[in-house]
Design a protein around this motif. Structure first.
Motif, PDB file in Angstrom:
ATOM      1  N   LYS A 113       0.786  -1.231   0.000  1.00 12.48           N
ATOM      2  CA  LYS A 113       0.000   0.000   0.000  1.00 12.48           C
ATOM      3  C   LYS A 113       0.818   1.282   0.000  1.00 12.48           C
ATOM      4  N   GLU A 114       1.988   1.272   0.612  1.00 15.91           N
ATOM      5  CA  GLU A 114       2.728   2.520   0.783  1.00 15.91           C
ATOM      6  C   GLU A 114       3.651   2.829  -0.391  1.00 15.91           C
ATOM      7  N   LYS A 115       3.734   4.102  -0.714  1.00 14.28           N
ATOM      8  CA  LYS A 115       4.698   4.608  -1.689  1.00 14.28           C
ATOM      9  C   LYS A 115       5.523   5.696  -1.027  1.00 14.28           C
ATOM     10  N   LYS A 116       6.828   5.665  -1.271  1.00 14.90           N
ATOM     11  CA  LYS A 116       7.710   6.650  -0.664  1.00 14.90           C
ATOM     12  C   LYS A 116       8.751   7.115  -1.671  1.00 14.90           C
ATOM     13  N   LYS A 117       9.332   8.299  -1.397  1.00 13.25           N
ATOM     14  CA  LYS A 117      10.511   8.720  -2.132  1.00 13.25           C
ATOM     15  C   LYS A 117      11.656   7.794  -1.758  1.00 13.25           C
ATOM     16  N   PHE A 118      12.665   7.738  -2.612  1.00 14.72           N
ATOM     17  CA  PHE A 118      13.758   6.783  -2.394  1.00 14.72           C
ATOM     18  C   PHE A 118      14.394   6.943  -1.015  1.00 14.72           C
ATOM     19  N   ASN A 119      14.747   8.154  -0.633  1.00 11.27           N
ATOM     20  CA  ASN A 119      15.427   8.374   0.653  1.00 11.27           C
ATOM     21  C   ASN A 119      14.550   7.973   1.831  1.00 11.27           C
ATOM     22  N   ASP A 120      13.250   8.237   1.729  1.00 10.51           N
ATOM     23  CA  ASP A 120      12.331   7.859   2.811  1.00 10.51           C
ATOM     24  C   ASP A 120      12.191   6.339   2.906  1.00 10.51           C
ATOM     25  N   ALA A 121      12.136   5.665   1.749  1.00 11.78           N
ATOM     26  CA  ALA A 121      12.070   4.199   1.748  1.00 11.78           C
ATOM     27  C   ALA A 121      13.356   3.600   2.310  1.00 11.78           C
ATOM     28  N   ASP A 122      14.481   4.208   1.949  1.00 12.86           N
ATOM     29  CA  ASP A 122      15.786   3.753   2.446  1.00 12.86           C
ATOM     30  C   ASP A 122      15.857   3.873   3.962  1.00 12.86           C
ATOM     31  N   LYS A 123      15.380   4.991   4.497  1.00 13.37           N
ATOM     32  CA  LYS A 123      15.390   5.213   5.953  1.00 13.37           C
ATOM     33  C   LYS A 123      14.447   4.247   6.656  1.00 13.37           C
ATOM     34  N   PHE A 124      13.304   3.957   6.017  1.00  9.85           N
ATOM     35  CA  PHE A 124      12.346   3.010   6.603  1.00  9.85           C
ATOM     36  C   PHE A 124      13.012   1.651   6.831  1.00  9.85           C
TER      37      PHE A 124
ATOM     38  N   SER B 191      13.149  -2.970  12.541  1.00 15.48           N
ATOM     39  CA  SER B 191      13.619  -3.992  13.484  1.00 15.48           C
ATOM     40  C   SER B 191      12.627  -5.147  13.448  1.00 15.48           C
ATOM     41  N   LEU B 192      13.068  -6.281  12.902  1.00 13.07           N
ATOM     42  CA  LEU B 192      12.177  -7.419  12.696  1.00 13.07           C
ATOM     43  C   LEU B 192      12.976  -8.705  12.784  1.00 13.07           C
ATOM     44  N   LEU B 193      12.377  -9.733  13.368  1.00 16.35           N
ATOM     45  CA  LEU B 193      13.023 -11.037  13.544  1.00 16.35           C
ATOM     46  C   LEU B 193      14.303 -10.924  14.376  1.00 16.35           C
ATOM     47  N   GLY B 194      14.357  -9.904  15.239  1.00 12.99           N
ATOM     48  CA  GLY B 194      15.515  -9.718  16.100  1.00 12.99           C
ATOM     49  C   GLY B 194      16.713  -9.118  15.388  1.00 12.99           C
ATOM     50  N   HIS B 195      16.501  -8.525  14.207  1.00 12.33           N
ATOM     51  CA  HIS B 195      17.606  -7.955  13.436  1.00 12.33           C
ATOM     52  C   HIS B 195      17.269  -6.534  12.995  1.00 12.33           C
ATOM     53  N   LYS B 196      18.310  -5.725  12.831  1.00 10.61           N
ATOM     54  CA  LYS B 196      18.163  -4.343  12.384  1.00 10.61           C
ATOM     55  C   LYS B 196      18.986  -4.041  11.130  1.00 10.61           C
ATOM     56  N   ASP B 197      19.448  -5.082  10.456  1.00  9.46           N
ATOM     57  CA  ASP B 197      20.289  -4.893   9.275  1.00  9.46           C
ATOM     58  C   ASP B 197      19.487  -4.982   7.971  1.00  9.46           C
ATOM     59  N   TRP B 198      18.280  -4.403   7.980  1.00 11.62           N
ATOM     60  CA  TRP B 198      17.428  -4.421   6.789  1.00 11.62           C
ATOM     61  C   TRP B 198      17.841  -3.290   5.846  1.00 11.62           C
ATOM     62  N   ARG B 199      17.587  -3.490   4.566  1.00 12.54           N
ATOM     63  CA  ARG B 199      17.973  -2.511   3.546  1.00 12.54           C
ATOM     64  C   ARG B 199      17.072  -2.665   2.334  1.00 12.54           C
ATOM     65  N   LEU B 200      17.159  -1.698   1.420  1.00 14.54           N
ATOM     66  CA  LEU B 200      16.459  -1.829   0.141  1.00 14.54           C
ATOM     67  C   LEU B 200      17.199  -2.838  -0.735  1.00 14.54           C
TER      68      LEU B 200
END
Length: 366
Positions: A65-76, A81-90
């Protein structure tokens, strides 16, 4: 070859005790090669694990559902923080392409439920940010463009037209697009036969929807007594559904184990390959070397007895014959013993060319 399925695996996987017969025996036919393993969905965390790339994908409603500018999506993704990890990325463009499946509709691999499932006038059309940069050679200043992967399928007049993923470039400062987040799984999938069977059984069972407890809230105009009654009723319904779920799993579990063993063998071994076929006219038999599509380290010399008068036709038509392997699998006290039993050469041509009274030739491998 000895494969063990631990008690802990069964209890953790099914949440119930599965009673297995003291000795079960199957003959598994392997006539094809599996190069890629199925993906596994985690319904509770809304993620999808791809064992082929070792990537875990976010597949929540945000992706749809969500659409974001590239920088905002990158920051998201960086803050996720999911599955006990914070190393998520685009993801990169290549990673987005890795989940493309032209045989599915929309053209995203199963079991994704949100990524790529954006309905439009073209049936399904979704464009996702990637971190892969686009920079024309003649303009070094255009560094703010990003490659975008568009998953597109056409549904006009119910025509199954396949429109492949395509590259687009968008301005990361102005365009708002869909996005997903990924991370690399550090503890890689155990690709021993035992590990594969465990994973594949889990992947099969994941398709069966597990009942979830309802999260009820007390209404402003509801008495405490009525709220407690409603909670207890919901809990009774949940327990009833859970019992039915466990009974269903218990009933179909043996068949899922059989399917998992077959797929694991197709992935670890693949279809049999018979090479270097040479005929000895004096002994009236062919000598050849047996190996497997996914297990090139396996080599075994084999012999095929064919009468001299039929040998030439047999060799000329050998590539037309179907070949498959038969593995004997014994489950004794939750221990799987897997052994290559035989290789079968089969075709309706065998009766005609070699004048057999049957349409298959069995090569026993003691």
């Amino acid at each position: 070859m000895l494969v063990k399925v631990s008690r802990g695996f069964l209890l953790t996987l099914l949440l119930i005790t599965i009673s297995v017969l003291s000795a079960e025996e199957w003959k598994i036919k392997v006539d094809k090669t599996v190069k890629k393993l199925p993906l596994l969905r985690d319904e509770q965390n809304e993620t999808v694990y791809d064992p082929n790339t070792e990537l875990i994908w976010l597949d929540s409603i945000v992706v749809k559902k969500e659409k974001k500018k590239f920088n905002d999506a990158d920051k998201f993704c960086e803050k996720l923080s999911l599955l006990g990890h914070k190393d998520w990325r685009l993801p990169t463009a290549i990673e987005l392409i890795s989940i493309y499946d032209k045989n599915n509709r929309p053209h995203i691999k199963s079991p994704f439920k949100n990524l790529g499932y954006i309905e439009s006038r073209h049936c399904y059309d979704a464009q996702y940010w990637s971190t892969s940069e686009y920079q024309p050679k003649r303009n070094r200043w255009m560094i703010y463009w990003k490659y975008v992967i568009s998953y597109h399928s056409n549904c006009y007049n119910h025509i199954d037209e396949v429109i492949y993923y395509s590259y687009y470039t968008f301005d990361k400062y102005t365009n708002r697009l869909h996005f997903s987040c990924v991370r690399k799984k550090r503890n890689h999938l155990d690709k021993t036969l035992n590990g594969l069977i465990s994973y594949l059984v889990k992947a099969h069972i994941a398709h069966i929807k597990k009942p979830q407890r309802k999260k009820l809230k007390k209404d402003e105009f509801e008495t405490t007594k009525h709220y407690i009654k409603r909670v207890r009723q919901a809990e009774r319904e949940y327990k009833k559904e859970l019992i039915e779920y466990k009974q269903k799993i218990k009933k179909i579990y043996p068949e899922y184990v059989r399917k998992a063993i077959k797929t694991a063998l197709e992935y670890k071994w693949g279809k049999p390959l018979i090479k270097n076929l040479k005929y000895n006219a004096d002994e009236e038999k062919f000598s050849a070397q047996l190996t497997f599509d996914n297990n090139k380290s396996f080599h075994k010399n084999i012999f095929i007895k064919i009468p001299l008068k039929s040998a030439k036709k047999f060799k000329e038509n050998f590539d037309k014959f179907q070949k498959y392997a038969v593995f004997k699998v014994i489950n004794k006290e939750k221990k799987f013993q897997v052994r290559l039993n035989s290789v079968i050469i089969t075709s309706h041509l065998l009766k005609k060319l070699v004048r057999y009274n049957r349409d298959k030739y069995v090569i026993d491998l003691p």
